[in-house]
Design a protein around this motif. Structure first.
Motif, PDB file in Angstrom:
ATOM      1  N   TYR A  14      52.059  42.071  34.478  1.00  0.00           N
ATOM      2  CA  TYR A  14      52.118  40.606  34.465  1.00  0.00           C
ATOM      3  C   TYR A  14      53.121  40.010  33.574  1.00  0.00           C
ATOM      4  O   TYR A  14      53.509  40.410  32.561  1.00  0.00           O
ATOM      5  CB  TYR A  14      50.718  40.058  34.320  1.00  0.00           C
ATOM      6  CG  TYR A  14      49.511  40.347  35.018  1.00  0.00           C
ATOM      7  CD1 TYR A  14      49.402  39.841  36.055  1.00  0.00           C
ATOM      8  CD2 TYR A  14      48.736  41.663  34.459  1.00  0.00           C
ATOM      9  CE1 TYR A  14      48.183  40.299  37.128  1.00  0.00           C
ATOM     10  CE2 TYR A  14      47.797  42.134  35.409  1.00  0.00           C
ATOM     11  CZ  TYR A  14      47.535  41.196  36.565  1.00  0.00           C
ATOM     12  OH  TYR A  14      46.375  42.068  37.324  1.00  0.00           O
ATOM     13  N   LEU A  70      53.755  36.962  31.570  1.00  0.00           N
ATOM     14  CA  LEU A  70      52.807  35.884  30.994  1.00  0.00           C
ATOM     15  C   LEU A  70      53.690  35.148  29.942  1.00  0.00           C
ATOM     16  O   LEU A  70      54.642  35.348  29.437  1.00  0.00           O
ATOM     17  CB  LEU A  70      51.686  36.595  30.082  1.00  0.00           C
ATOM     18  CG  LEU A  70      50.779  37.407  30.750  1.00  0.00           C
ATOM     19  CD1 LEU A  70      49.939  38.112  29.773  1.00  0.00           C
ATOM     20  CD2 LEU A  70      50.023  36.729  31.889  1.00  0.00           C
ATOM     21  N   LEU A 128      49.843  33.038  27.153  1.00  0.00           N
ATOM     22  CA  LEU A 128      49.093  34.277  27.968  1.00  0.00           C
ATOM     23  C   LEU A 128      48.704  33.714  29.180  1.00  0.00           C
ATOM     24  O   LEU A 128      47.680  34.439  30.103  1.00  0.00           O
ATOM     25  CB  LEU A 128      48.024  34.849  27.130  1.00  0.00           C
ATOM     26  CG  LEU A 128      48.335  35.347  25.700  1.00  0.00           C
ATOM     27  CD1 LEU A 128      47.224  36.035  24.971  1.00  0.00           C
ATOM     28  CD2 LEU A 128      49.542  36.461  25.910  1.00  0.00           C
ATOM     29  N   GLY A 129      49.165  32.794  29.871  1.00  0.00           N
ATOM     30  CA  GLY A 129      48.980  32.256  31.243  1.00  0.00           C
ATOM     31  C   GLY A 129      49.931  33.092  32.096  1.00  0.00           C
ATOM     32  O   GLY A 129      51.157  33.292  31.502  1.00  0.00           O
ATOM     33  N   LEU A 130      49.802  33.155  33.223  1.00  0.00           N
ATOM     34  CA  LEU A 130      50.954  33.533  34.344  1.00  0.00           C
ATOM     35  C   LEU A 130      52.099  32.867  34.272  1.00  0.00           C
ATOM     36  O   LEU A 130      51.835  31.532  34.500  1.00  0.00           O
ATOM     37  CB  LEU A 130      50.259  33.994  35.788  1.00  0.00           C
ATOM     38  CG  LEU A 130      49.239  35.001  35.975  1.00  0.00           C
ATOM     39  CD1 LEU A 130      48.687  34.913  37.354  1.00  0.00           C
ATOM     40  CD2 LEU A 130      49.891  36.213  35.534  1.00  0.00           C
ATOM     41  N   TYR A 187      53.173  42.215  30.384  1.00  0.00           N
ATOM     42  CA  TYR A 187      52.271  42.838  29.902  1.00  0.00           C
ATOM     43  C   TYR A 187      51.922  43.937  30.892  1.00  0.00           C
ATOM     44  O   TYR A 187      51.972  43.523  32.017  1.00  0.00           O
ATOM     45  CB  TYR A 187      50.745  41.783  29.922  1.00  0.00           C
ATOM     46  CG  TYR A 187      51.255  41.022  28.537  1.00  0.00           C
ATOM     47  CD1 TYR A 187      50.339  41.207  27.521  1.00  0.00           C
ATOM     48  CD2 TYR A 187      52.174  39.971  28.425  1.00  0.00           C
ATOM     49  CE1 TYR A 187      50.154  40.620  26.140  1.00  0.00           C
ATOM     50  CE2 TYR A 187      52.148  39.237  27.195  1.00  0.00           C
ATOM     51  CZ  TYR A 187      51.161  39.449  26.285  1.00  0.00           C
ATOM     52  OH  TYR A 187      51.314  38.758  25.054  1.00  0.00           O
TER      53      TYR A 187
END
Length: 195
Positions: free
Chosen positions: A176, A178, A182-184, A194
């Motif tokens: 992912y 991020l 730590l949001g997409l 990540y």
């Protein structure tokens, strides 16, 4: 079992001090299963061992070769670029994992038996991929030691000067991008990868 330690290897220390990383059997067997599928290895393939035992790519090369029945061609520890070229020709090697900086010293037309070239460990210049992708299946592999050598891989085709993508996650792996919270991250927006 899958959580038991398979080996310990030290990182290069690119993000600070080198540290020992314990790699579990589950990660190693997952990597090898992904390689066997990605590279279609069998007992007719010949893989060259370019990496030293203190580098995680050693497990990459040995694992996929020995579990597929392919032949593993060993380089002498003191080998240089000329020795690699000679070994590729003499062994009629079909599969090689190599640093882009080393590959840049070789010419594709000199190795008619070579079918698959996997670059890893450094950013690969698009011009190098262009030079090789017409003759071989050219694969870019990416991943940190902590993720059992490789997390993503992809076949590279014509690029027209673009950056080389790191490919898609190997089997049983998710990646992912991020943002700082730590949001997409949206498509096309820079972030942190990540695994």
């Amino acid at each position: 079992g899958p959580l038991n330690l398979a080996y310990v290897i030290y990182t290069s220390g690119s993000t600070g001090s080198p540290k020992g990383v314990g790699v579990a059997h589950g990660g190693l067997s997952n990597l090898i299963a992904a390689q066997l599928k990605l590279f279609r290895l069998d007992d007719a393939r010949r893989v060259i061992q370019c990496s030293r035992p203190n580098f995680d790519a050693f497990m990459w090369e040995c694992g996929m070769t020995l579990c597929s029945g392919a032949a593993l061609h060993l380089l002498a520890p003191q080998s240089a670029g000329v020795d690699l070229a000679d070994a590729l020709i003499a062994g009629q090697v079909t599969t090689m994992t190599v640093l882009p900086s080393v590959l840049s010293l070789l010419r594709p037309e000199d190795f008619p038996h070579l079918e698959t070239v996997i670059v890893a460990g450094e950013i690969c210049p698009p011009s190098l991929a262009e030079r090789w992708s017409g003759q071989v299946e050219f694969v870019n592999a990416y991943g940190p030691t902590e993720d059992t050598v490789c997390a993503t891989c992809g076949v590279v085709g014509p690029l027209a000067g673009q950056r080389i993508p790191i490919g898609r996650p190997i089997a049983n792996t998710q990646v992912y991008v991020l943002d700082g919270e730590l949001g997409l991250a949206p498509i096309g927006v820079a972030g942190e990868l990540y695994i």
